[in-house]
Design an enzyme around this catalytic site. Sequence first.
Site, PDB file in Angstrom:
ATOM      1  CB  CYS A 105      -0.941  -0.008   1.191  1.00 11.05           C
ATOM      2  SG  CYS A 105      -1.866  -1.542   1.327  1.00 11.05           S
ATOM      3  CG  ASN A 149      -7.007  -1.543   1.219  1.00  9.62           C
ATOM      4  OD1 ASN A 149      -6.219  -1.175   0.345  1.00  9.62           O
ATOM      5  ND2 ASN A 149      -6.621  -1.910   2.421  1.00  9.62           N
ATOM      6  CG  HIS A 186      -3.674   2.867   1.974  1.00  7.27           C
ATOM      7  ND1 HIS A 186      -4.227   2.384   0.811  1.00  7.27           N
ATOM      8  CD2 HIS A 186      -3.643   1.813   2.846  1.00  7.27           C
ATOM      9  CE1 HIS A 186      -4.501   1.105   0.961  1.00  7.27           C
ATOM     10  NE2 HIS A 186      -4.150   0.731   2.182  1.00  7.27           N
TER      11      HIS A 186
HETATM   12  N1  ACO Z   1     -18.711 -10.411   8.057  1.00  6.16           N
HETATM   13  C1  ACO Z   1     -19.252 -10.784   9.234  1.00  6.16           C
HETATM   14  N2  ACO Z   1     -18.518 -11.134  10.283  1.00  6.16           N
HETATM   15  C2  ACO Z   1     -17.187 -11.122  10.166  1.00  6.16           C
HETATM   16  C3  ACO Z   1     -16.559 -10.752   8.974  1.00  6.16           C
HETATM   17  C4  ACO Z   1     -17.364 -10.385   7.884  1.00  6.16           C
HETATM   18  N3  ACO Z   1     -16.859  -9.997   6.689  1.00  6.16           N
HETATM   19  N4  ACO Z   1     -15.224 -10.819   9.148  1.00  6.16           N
HETATM   20  C5  ACO Z   1     -15.024 -11.223  10.405  1.00  6.16           C
HETATM   21  N5  ACO Z   1     -16.200 -11.412  11.011  1.00  6.16           N
HETATM   22  C6  ACO Z   1     -16.446 -11.845  12.382  1.00  6.16           C
HETATM   23  C7  ACO Z   1     -15.324 -12.677  12.952  1.00  6.16           C
HETATM   24  O1  ACO Z   1     -15.487 -14.041  12.581  1.00  6.16           O
HETATM   25  C8  ACO Z   1     -15.484 -12.449  14.427  1.00  6.16           C
HETATM   26  O2  ACO Z   1     -16.530 -13.267  14.886  1.00  6.16           O
HETATM   27  P1  ACO Z   1     -16.436 -13.971  16.339  1.00  6.16           P
HETATM   28  O3  ACO Z   1     -16.370 -12.818  17.317  1.00  6.16           O
HETATM   29  O4  ACO Z   1     -17.688 -14.762  16.398  1.00  6.16           O
HETATM   30  O5  ACO Z   1     -15.183 -14.774  16.329  1.00  6.16           O
HETATM   31  C9  ACO Z   1     -15.977 -11.008  14.523  1.00  6.16           C
HETATM   32  O6  ACO Z   1     -16.493 -10.696  13.214  1.00  6.16           O
HETATM   33  C10 ACO Z   1     -14.867 -10.028  14.868  1.00  6.16           C
HETATM   34  O7  ACO Z   1     -13.744 -10.315  14.032  1.00  6.16           O
HETATM   35  P2  ACO Z   1     -12.439  -9.455  14.100  1.00  6.16           P
HETATM   36  O8  ACO Z   1     -11.454  -9.910  13.082  1.00  6.16           O
HETATM   37  O9  ACO Z   1     -11.992  -9.395  15.538  1.00  6.16           O
HETATM   38  O10 ACO Z   1     -13.007  -8.065  13.647  1.00  6.16           O
HETATM   39  P3  ACO Z   1     -12.515  -6.634  14.027  1.00  6.16           P
HETATM   40  O11 ACO Z   1     -13.535  -6.016  14.893  1.00  6.16           O
HETATM   41  O12 ACO Z   1     -11.089  -6.595  14.421  1.00  6.16           O
HETATM   42  O13 ACO Z   1     -12.625  -5.920  12.604  1.00  6.16           O
HETATM   43  C11 ACO Z   1     -11.207  -5.182  10.799  1.00  6.16           C
HETATM   44  C12 ACO Z   1     -11.858  -6.386  11.495  1.00  6.16           C
HETATM   45  C13 ACO Z   1     -12.321  -4.307  10.257  1.00  6.16           C
HETATM   46  C14 ACO Z   1     -10.338  -5.655   9.651  1.00  6.16           C
HETATM   47  C15 ACO Z   1     -10.380  -4.447  11.875  1.00  6.16           C
HETATM   48  O14 ACO Z   1      -9.466  -5.323  12.490  1.00  6.16           O
HETATM   49  C16 ACO Z   1      -9.651  -3.297  11.334  1.00  6.16           C
HETATM   50  O15 ACO Z   1     -10.210  -2.242  11.164  1.00  6.16           O
HETATM   51  N6  ACO Z   1      -8.330  -3.474  11.075  1.00  6.16           N
HETATM   52  C17 ACO Z   1      -7.513  -2.480  10.455  1.00  6.16           C
HETATM   53  C18 ACO Z   1      -6.755  -3.124   9.389  1.00  6.16           C
HETATM   54  C19 ACO Z   1      -7.330  -2.874   8.047  1.00  6.16           C
HETATM   55  O16 ACO Z   1      -8.173  -2.055   7.798  1.00  6.16           O
HETATM   56  N7  ACO Z   1      -6.770  -3.589   7.104  1.00  6.16           N
HETATM   57  C20 ACO Z   1      -7.080  -3.353   5.739  1.00  6.16           C
HETATM   58  C21 ACO Z   1      -6.023  -3.830   4.892  1.00  6.16           C
HETATM   59  S1  ACO Z   1      -4.437  -3.471   5.445  1.00  6.16           S
HETATM   60  C22 ACO Z   1      -3.876  -2.052   4.798  1.00  6.16           C
HETATM   61  O17 ACO Z   1      -4.319  -1.651   3.769  1.00  6.16           O
HETATM   62  C23 ACO Z   1      -2.844  -1.307   5.503  1.00  6.16           C
END
Ligand code: ACO
Length: 332
Positions: free
Chosen positions: A111, A289, A259
């Site tokens: 990225c 993204n 980004h």
């Molecule tokens: N739909 C429904 N439920 C989902 C999905 C989905 N697409 N994906 C995960 N879940 C569920 C999981 O299974 C989990 O369920 P559980 O509690 O029963 O086990 C629950 O949702 C929470 O999962 P987490 O992975 O803990 O979700 P989190 O709240 O951390 O959100 C996210 C995930 C949005 C990616 C978050 O971690 C975040 O904002 N991270 C920042 C990183 C990012 O944005 N990366 C993008 C690419 S990297 C880059 O470009 C730099």
Amino acid sequence: MITKIIGTGSCLPSHVVSNDDLSKIMDTSDEWISSRTGIRERHLAKEETTAFMASESAKRALKDAGVDAKEIDLIIVGTITGDYVTPSTACEVQAQLGADKAVAFDVNAACSGFMFGLHTAHMYLQSGIYKTALIIGAETLSKIMDWNDRSTCVLFGDGAGAVVIRSYTDEEANENGMGGTGGLLAFSQGSDGAKGIVLACRDRVNNNPLISNPIEQGYLSMDGQEVYKFAVSTVPASIHEALSLSGLKAEDIKYFVLHQANVRIIQSVAKRLKVSEDRFPVNLDHCGNISAASVPILLDEMNQKGMLSRGDKIVMSGFGAGLTWGTTVIEW
Ligand code: ACO
């Protein structure tokens, strides 16, 4: 000598996939995706290749700049999803444009790839080696997604964005009505390979018969919470460093073009910089993204909408796998 962005262009695949469309093929929902990320839809390539989208965005940037492909000295493409391991996407673009004079190569910085490409080209221009360069971010991320992993595949899209940059001596800048200042004012960049595993994609299958346990082809894997922590601490620090090098303050900046990973990261960076979110344009709602292509696509959208005026100070910042990050301060 100044380095000026003189044209922008972008290309998105024609096929649009909404969160509701995804919810029909996997266990997810518009509510889950949009509330956590801000993403509502993304463009996914069916016919389009990475090199095709890169070349289309480049043609549009050249047209915007009023520059002929034969004038290009250097083509750098930031990508992790080229169509071939070799030749590079940049060489494919060179061929498709007929930019015979250019030297062409890719940068693998995920990225941050567009930012690293821009900084590299800037140094070539400042040293006087080259005068005109094409910098592109282009990705077909859909092909490295694990479509059984709902926690990653809903986040990403495909597309390409490009800028044409050119160096001007103070005399040339005056002749072109640009004054002796402006252009790319300062940049900051960095890498932290020790944390690379939090956002990674393994290479293709190794069929070497000497290996007893061949490594299978991998797909993108991510520790979302670690990536979030990295982004919200490193990006403000990188912006502060670049601003300090430019002699500007956050309040001098009209737009922060970040980004487009996740709207919550953008909101957190705005808060940490004590800057209104209004100054952080967003297109991830309709693009998702797109890794290296995020920043140049957003910049092109802003340019096409007439949001950029000569003299505006703008920060662009990319961050992601590697881990890597890069920030540029420019005067439009
Ligand atoms: N739909 C429904 N439920 C989902 C999905 C989905 N697409 N994906 C995960 N879940 C569920 C999981 O299974 C989990 O369920 P559980 O509690 O029963 O086990 C629950 O949702 C929470 O999962 P987490 O992975 O803990 O979700 P989190 O709240 O951390 O959100 C996210 C995930 C949005 C990616 C978050 O971690 C975040 O904002 N991270 C920042 C990183 C990012 O944005 N990366 C993008 C690419 S990297 C880059 O470009 C730099």
